[in-house]
Design a protein around this motif. Sequence first.
Motif, PDB file in Angstrom:
ATOM      1  N   ALA A 143      -5.694  -1.776  -5.043  1.00 39.15           N
ATOM      2  CA  ALA A 143      -4.905  -2.389  -5.237  1.00 39.15           C
ATOM      3  C   ALA A 143      -4.306  -3.276  -4.181  1.00 39.15           C
ATOM      4  N   ALA A 144      -5.240  -3.000  -2.676  1.00 38.34           N
ATOM      5  CA  ALA A 144      -4.640  -3.499  -1.634  1.00 38.34           C
ATOM      6  C   ALA A 144      -5.882  -5.072  -1.979  1.00 38.34           C
ATOM      7  N   LEU A 145      -6.669  -4.515  -2.501  1.00 38.70           N
ATOM      8  CA  LEU A 145      -7.632  -5.916  -2.901  1.00 38.70           C
ATOM      9  C   LEU A 145      -7.183  -6.881  -3.633  1.00 38.70           C
TER      10      LEU A 145
ATOM     11  N   ASN B 293     -20.855   6.777   1.705  1.00 38.53           N
ATOM     12  CA  ASN B 293     -20.436   6.996   0.487  1.00 38.53           C
ATOM     13  C   ASN B 293     -19.495   6.155   0.644  1.00 38.53           C
ATOM     14  N   ALA B 294     -18.489   6.269   1.928  1.00 37.76           N
ATOM     15  CA  ALA B 294     -17.597   4.863   2.008  1.00 37.76           C
ATOM     16  C   ALA B 294     -18.198   3.686   1.781  1.00 37.76           C
ATOM     17  N   MET B 295     -19.264   3.170   2.534  1.00 43.31           N
ATOM     18  CA  MET B 295     -20.680   2.226   2.378  1.00 43.31           C
ATOM     19  C   MET B 295     -20.931   1.251   1.126  1.00 43.31           C
ATOM     20  N   ARG B 296     -21.160   2.614   0.736  1.00 42.93           N
ATOM     21  CA  ARG B 296     -21.521   2.158  -1.331  1.00 42.93           C
ATOM     22  C   ARG B 296     -20.345   1.465  -1.932  1.00 42.93           C
ATOM     23  N   THR B 297     -18.890   2.287  -1.936  1.00 37.99           N
ATOM     24  CA  THR B 297     -18.190   2.829  -2.695  1.00 37.99           C
ATOM     25  C   THR B 297     -17.567   1.461  -2.107  1.00 37.99           C
ATOM     26  N   LYS B 298     -17.130   0.954  -1.184  1.00 39.83           N
ATOM     27  CA  LYS B 298     -16.374  -0.526  -0.680  1.00 39.83           C
ATOM     28  C   LYS B 298     -17.274  -1.369  -1.409  1.00 39.83           C
ATOM     29  N   ASN B 299     -18.673  -1.526  -0.810  1.00 39.19           N
ATOM     30  CA  ASN B 299     -19.323  -2.810  -1.662  1.00 39.19           C
ATOM     31  C   ASN B 299     -19.396  -2.598  -3.247  1.00 39.19           C
ATOM     32  N   LEU B 300     -19.285  -1.884  -4.154  1.00 38.28           N
ATOM     33  CA  LEU B 300     -18.701  -1.780  -5.742  1.00 38.28           C
ATOM     34  C   LEU B 300     -17.447  -2.074  -5.637  1.00 38.28           C
ATOM     35  N   ILE B 301     -16.572  -2.073  -5.673  1.00 39.49           N
ATOM     36  CA  ILE B 301     -15.529  -2.131  -5.548  1.00 39.49           C
ATOM     37  C   ILE B 301     -15.149  -3.678  -5.336  1.00 39.49           C
ATOM     38  N   GLU B 302     -15.593  -3.647  -4.374  1.00 42.22           N
ATOM     39  CA  GLU B 302     -15.677  -5.465  -3.650  1.00 42.22           C
ATOM     40  C   GLU B 302     -16.058  -6.381  -4.962  1.00 42.22           C
TER      41      GLU B 302
ATOM     42  N   ILE C 140      -0.595  15.030 -15.794  1.00 44.81           N
ATOM     43  CA  ILE C 140       0.202  14.417 -14.956  1.00 44.81           C
ATOM     44  C   ILE C 140       0.401  12.848 -14.607  1.00 44.81           C
ATOM     45  N   ILE C 141       1.164  12.923 -15.377  1.00 42.01           N
ATOM     46  CA  ILE C 141       1.431  12.008 -15.012  1.00 42.01           C
ATOM     47  C   ILE C 141       2.721  11.433 -13.519  1.00 42.01           C
ATOM     48  N   HIS C 142       3.204  12.791 -13.534  1.00 40.07           N
ATOM     49  CA  HIS C 142       4.026  13.058 -12.218  1.00 40.07           C
ATOM     50  C   HIS C 142       3.279  12.472 -10.780  1.00 40.07           C
ATOM     51  N   PRO C 143       2.259  13.055 -10.914  1.00 42.15           N
ATOM     52  CA  PRO C 143       1.478  13.399  -9.547  1.00 42.15           C
ATOM     53  C   PRO C 143       0.903  12.266  -9.167  1.00 42.15           C
ATOM     54  N   LEU C 144       0.436  11.103 -10.373  1.00 43.52           N
ATOM     55  CA  LEU C 144      -0.394  10.069 -10.097  1.00 43.52           C
ATOM     56  C   LEU C 144       0.803   8.645 -10.877  1.00 43.52           C
ATOM     57  N   LYS C 145       2.410   8.849 -10.315  1.00 44.69           N
ATOM     58  CA  LYS C 145       3.335   8.167 -10.459  1.00 44.69           C
ATOM     59  C   LYS C 145       3.276   6.873 -10.213  1.00 44.69           C
ATOM     60  N   GLU C 146       2.485   6.588  -8.863  1.00 48.64           N
ATOM     61  CA  GLU C 146       2.537   5.788  -7.880  1.00 48.64           C
ATOM     62  C   GLU C 146       0.969   4.810  -8.355  1.00 48.64           C
ATOM     63  N   VAL C 147       0.131   5.909  -8.313  1.00 49.49           N
ATOM     64  CA  VAL C 147      -0.946   5.027  -8.332  1.00 49.49           C
ATOM     65  C   VAL C 147      -1.123   4.004  -9.530  1.00 49.49           C
ATOM     66  N   ASP C 148      -0.632   4.467 -10.865  1.00 44.63           N
ATOM     67  CA  ASP C 148      -0.022   4.376 -12.298  1.00 44.63           C
ATOM     68  C   ASP C 148       0.808   3.351 -12.032  1.00 44.63           C
ATOM     69  N   ALA C 149       1.773   3.245 -11.445  1.00 48.66           N
ATOM     70  CA  ALA C 149       2.219   2.178 -11.164  1.00 48.66           C
ATOM     71  C   ALA C 149       1.856   0.322 -10.829  1.00 48.66           C
ATOM     72  N   ALA C 150       0.670   0.702 -10.087  1.00 47.25           N
ATOM     73  CA  ALA C 150      -0.009  -0.050  -9.489  1.00 47.25           C
ATOM     74  C   ALA C 150      -1.268  -0.777 -10.104  1.00 47.25           C
ATOM     75  N   ALA C 151      -1.676  -0.132 -11.531  1.00 47.73           N
ATOM     76  CA  ALA C 151      -2.117   0.137 -12.515  1.00 47.73           C
ATOM     77  C   ALA C 151      -2.333  -1.048 -12.939  1.00 47.73           C
ATOM     78  N   HIS C 152      -2.888  -1.466 -14.106  1.00 42.05           N
ATOM     79  CA  HIS C 152      -2.585  -3.029 -15.455  1.00 42.05           C
ATOM     80  C   HIS C 152      -2.843  -2.005 -16.680  1.00 42.05           C
TER      81      HIS C 152
END
Length: 144
Positions: free
Chosen positions: A98-100, A63-72, A112-124
């Motif tokens: 975010a890394a890409l 699954n990671a191969m599929r996901t990696k390719n589709l995200i890239e 669920i804002i609090h547990p996702l604060k770092e994820v949201d901080a990098a989101a557009h």
Amino acid sequence: MLNVYLSGEIHTDWREQIISGCGEGAFKFTSAITDHEASDAAGDVLGKENNGFWRDHKSAKVNAMRTKNLIEQCDIAIIRFGDKYKQWNAAFDAGYCAALGTPYITLHSEDIIHPLKEVDAAAHAWATSPQQVVELLNYIAGDL
């Protein structure tokens, strides 16, 4: 054409709402496998496993191969976090985007804002409904 990767929660119809709301022409939508059993069985072609850990390990790698390719390949990702289950895979996908440097929009409720604060901080952007995502995508696509 804007290539949009739809990541995350698989237990509701949010993907269909976005796809149908955006219409045809300006968007190409891709996604992880949303059939839970099919996803869990992705590595079975490599041989039967008696131990659940190794079955999950094989399938995760396939699954990671599929996901990696589709995200890239995507221009933008929508990362959905549902209320019922912890979506570690969605958080991983957001981190990979975010890394890409791939822009992504998170989609989740306010509770669920609090547990996702770092994820949201990098989101557009952060949306609370599929309709908001549709409006954002149509704006971003402009006259494509």
